[in-house]
Design a protein around this motif. Structure first.
Motif, short mmCIF file in Angstrom:
data_model
loop_
_atom_site.label_atom_id
_atom_site.label_comp_id
_atom_site.label_asym_id
_atom_site.label_seq_id
_atom_site.Cartn_x
_atom_site.Cartn_y
_atom_site.Cartn_z
N ALA A 135 0.84 -1.20 0.00
CA ALA A 135 0.00 0.00 0.00
C ALA A 135 0.88 1.25 0.00
O ALA A 135 2.00 1.23 0.49
N ARG A 136 0.36 2.31 -0.58
CA ARG A 136 1.11 3.56 -0.59
C ARG A 136 0.89 4.34 0.71
O ARG A 136 1.75 5.14 1.12
N SER A 137 -0.24 4.12 1.36
CA SER A 137 -0.53 4.84 2.59
C SER A 137 -1.37 3.96 3.50
O SER A 137 -1.95 2.96 3.06
N SER A 138 -1.41 4.32 4.78
CA SER A 138 -2.26 3.64 5.76
C SER A 138 -3.06 4.69 6.50
O SER A 138 -2.59 5.80 6.74
N ALA A 139 -4.28 4.33 6.88
CA ALA A 139 -5.15 5.25 7.62
C ALA A 139 -5.47 4.66 8.98
O ALA A 139 -5.82 3.49 9.10
N VAL A 140 -5.33 5.49 10.00
CA VAL A 140 -5.65 5.09 11.38
C VAL A 140 -6.73 6.03 11.90
O VAL A 140 -6.58 7.25 11.85
N LEU A 141 -7.81 5.45 12.40
CA LEU A 141 -8.92 6.23 12.90
C LEU A 141 -8.69 6.58 14.37
O LEU A 141 -8.37 5.72 15.18
N VAL A 142 -8.86 7.87 14.69
CA VAL A 142 -8.63 8.39 16.04
C VAL A 142 -9.89 9.07 16.54
O VAL A 142 -10.55 9.81 15.79
N CYS A 143 -10.21 8.80 17.79
CA CYS A 143 -11.30 9.51 18.48
C CYS A 143 -10.67 10.38 19.57
O CYS A 143 -9.90 9.88 20.40
N ALA A 144 -10.97 11.67 19.56
CA ALA A 144 -10.41 12.59 20.56
C ALA A 144 -11.55 13.30 21.28
O ALA A 144 -12.34 14.01 20.66
N VAL A 145 -11.61 13.07 22.59
CA VAL A 145 -12.66 13.69 23.41
C VAL A 145 -12.02 14.44 24.57
O VAL A 145 -11.23 13.87 25.31
N ARG A 146 -12.36 15.71 24.69
CA ARG A 146 -11.70 16.55 25.70
C ARG A 146 -12.33 16.40 27.08
O ARG A 146 -11.64 16.47 28.09
N THR A 147 -13.64 16.20 27.14
CA THR A 147 -14.34 16.16 28.43
C THR A 147 -15.09 14.84 28.60
O THR A 147 -15.30 14.09 27.65
N GLU A 148 -15.52 14.59 29.82
CA GLU A 148 -16.33 13.41 30.10
C GLU A 148 -17.64 13.47 29.33
O GLU A 148 -18.16 12.44 28.87
N ASP A 150 -18.12 14.86 26.41
CA ASP A 150 -17.82 14.49 25.02
C ASP A 150 -17.69 12.98 24.89
O ASP A 150 -18.17 12.38 23.91
N ALA A 151 -17.04 12.36 25.87
CA ALA A 151 -16.86 10.91 25.83
C ALA A 151 -18.20 10.19 25.85
O ALA A 151 -18.42 9.22 25.11
N ALA A 152 -19.12 10.66 26.69
CA ALA A 152 -20.45 10.05 26.75
C ALA A 152 -21.22 10.28 25.46
O ALA A 152 -21.94 9.40 24.99
N HIS A 153 -21.01 11.47 24.87
CA HIS A 153 -21.75 11.83 23.67
C HIS A 153 -21.38 10.95 22.48
O HIS A 153 -22.23 10.64 21.64
N CYS A 154 -20.12 10.56 22.38
CA CYS A 154 -19.70 9.78 21.22
C CYS A 154 -19.62 8.28 21.50
O CYS A 154 -19.11 7.52 20.67
N ALA A 155 -20.13 7.85 22.65
CA ALA A 155 -20.08 6.42 23.00
C ALA A 155 -20.84 5.58 21.99
O ALA A 155 -20.39 4.48 21.61
N ASP A 156 -22.00 6.07 21.52
CA ASP A 156 -22.78 5.30 20.54
C ASP A 156 -22.00 5.14 19.24
O ASP A 156 -22.03 4.07 18.62
N ALA A 157 -21.30 6.19 18.82
CA ALA A 157 -20.51 6.11 17.59
C ALA A 157 -19.40 5.09 17.72
O ALA A 157 -19.11 4.33 16.78
N LEU A 158 -18.77 5.02 18.88
CA LEU A 158 -17.72 4.03 19.10
C LEU A 158 -18.28 2.61 19.04
O LEU A 158 -17.62 1.70 18.50
N ARG A 159 -19.49 2.42 19.55
CA ARG A 159 -20.11 1.09 19.49
C ARG A 159 -20.41 0.70 18.05
O ARG A 159 -20.24 -0.48 17.67
N VAL A 160 -20.84 1.66 17.25
CA VAL A 160 -21.11 1.38 15.83
C VAL A 160 -19.83 0.94 15.12
O VAL A 160 -19.82 -0.04 14.38
N LEU A 161 -18.76 1.66 15.36
CA LEU A 161 -17.48 1.33 14.72
C LEU A 161 -16.95 -0.01 15.22
O LEU A 161 -16.37 -0.79 14.45
N LYS A 211 -23.10 14.67 13.44
CA LYS A 211 -22.90 15.25 14.77
C LYS A 211 -21.69 14.65 15.49
O LYS A 211 -21.21 15.21 16.47
N TYR A 212 -21.20 13.52 14.99
CA TYR A 212 -20.04 12.89 15.62
C TYR A 212 -18.72 13.27 14.95
O TYR A 212 -17.65 12.90 15.44
#
Length: 224
Positions: A135-148, A150-161, A211-212
């Motif tokens: 491969a010419r490149s690789s992609a790594v998915l990162v989730c960055a949450v500053r506050t608790e 934010d972490a709760a807000h994106c929990a559903d998205a993490l479960r989907v992934l 929204k995520y």
């Protein structure tokens, strides 16, 4: 009165001439210990004292011992050598320079407040290298949450992934002023410092609702 003996040094292939008195100027330092009467010394083929360290940055160490002159170039590298030789007054002076103060007091103290930061960097590199075959490149998915929140807000998205078997490296939350972009810039800086060519962009695949998007980013490693 007899003067201090002159010595020739070979430091990582760079040659220096100085006196024993200069090298012993700071009692208790590793450099002074190296040239104490009881120390075992290593010499090169020409009989010069040999130190197996980067020679380029030894010159500023000598300049400080001779005249207390501070370096103006390659400050991080000289700082590392001053730490190795245990030249404590020089270490302290270099830590007070704007460049080292910003790195040691501001950026690194922030990163110490980001749980698992170093481990996450290692994980990102492992994931990128695992996808690099043919491969010419690789992609790594990162989730960055500053506050608790934010972490709760994106929990559903993490479960989907997770259900889609997607690997996600999660940073945060953290208790410090810097924002998500500041963290992402630090990640890019530290991975680049390891010799990798990398950039990041906001994740926008349809897998997630819009929204995520502000929590998810793709780091792209370029291999060739």
């Amino acid at each position: 009165p007899q003067g201090s003996p002159v010595v020739e040094l070979n430091v990582g292939g760079e040659l220096y001439t100085t006196t024993v008195g200069t090298l012993r100027k700071l009692p208790g330092s590793k450099l002074a210990e190296m040239f104490s009467s009881s120390a075992k010394t290593c010499t090169d083929a020409e009989g010069r004292f040999f130190i197996d360290r980067p020679g380029t940055y030894f010159g500023p160490i000598l300049d400080y011992l001779r005249s207390e002159r501070l370096p103006t170039h390659h400050i991080p590298e000289v700082y590392r050598e001053a730490q190795f030789y245990e030249i404590k007054p020089l270490v302290k002076l270099l830590e007070d320079t704007p460049q080292m103060f910003g790195e040691q007091v501001a950026r690194k103290q922030f990163l110490l407040r980001v749980p698992g930061y170093s481990e996450n960097l290692e994980l990102m590199v492992r994931l990128a290298r695992a996808e690099a075959v043919a491969a010419r490149s690789s992609a790594v998915l990162v989730c960055a949450v500053r506050t608790e929140e934010d972490a709760a807000h994106c929990a559903d998205a993490l479960r989907v992934l997770e259900a889609e078997k997607r690997s996600v490296v999660k940073f945060g939350p953290w208790k410090a002023a810097p924002q998500v972009k500041d963290l992402l810039d630090c990640v890019k800086m530290d991975i680049t410092a390891q010799g990798y060519q990398v950039y990041y962009e906001q994740y926008s695949e349809r897998t997630l609702r819009a929204k995520y998007f502000s929590y998810f980013y793709t780091f792209v490693f370029i291999w060739w």
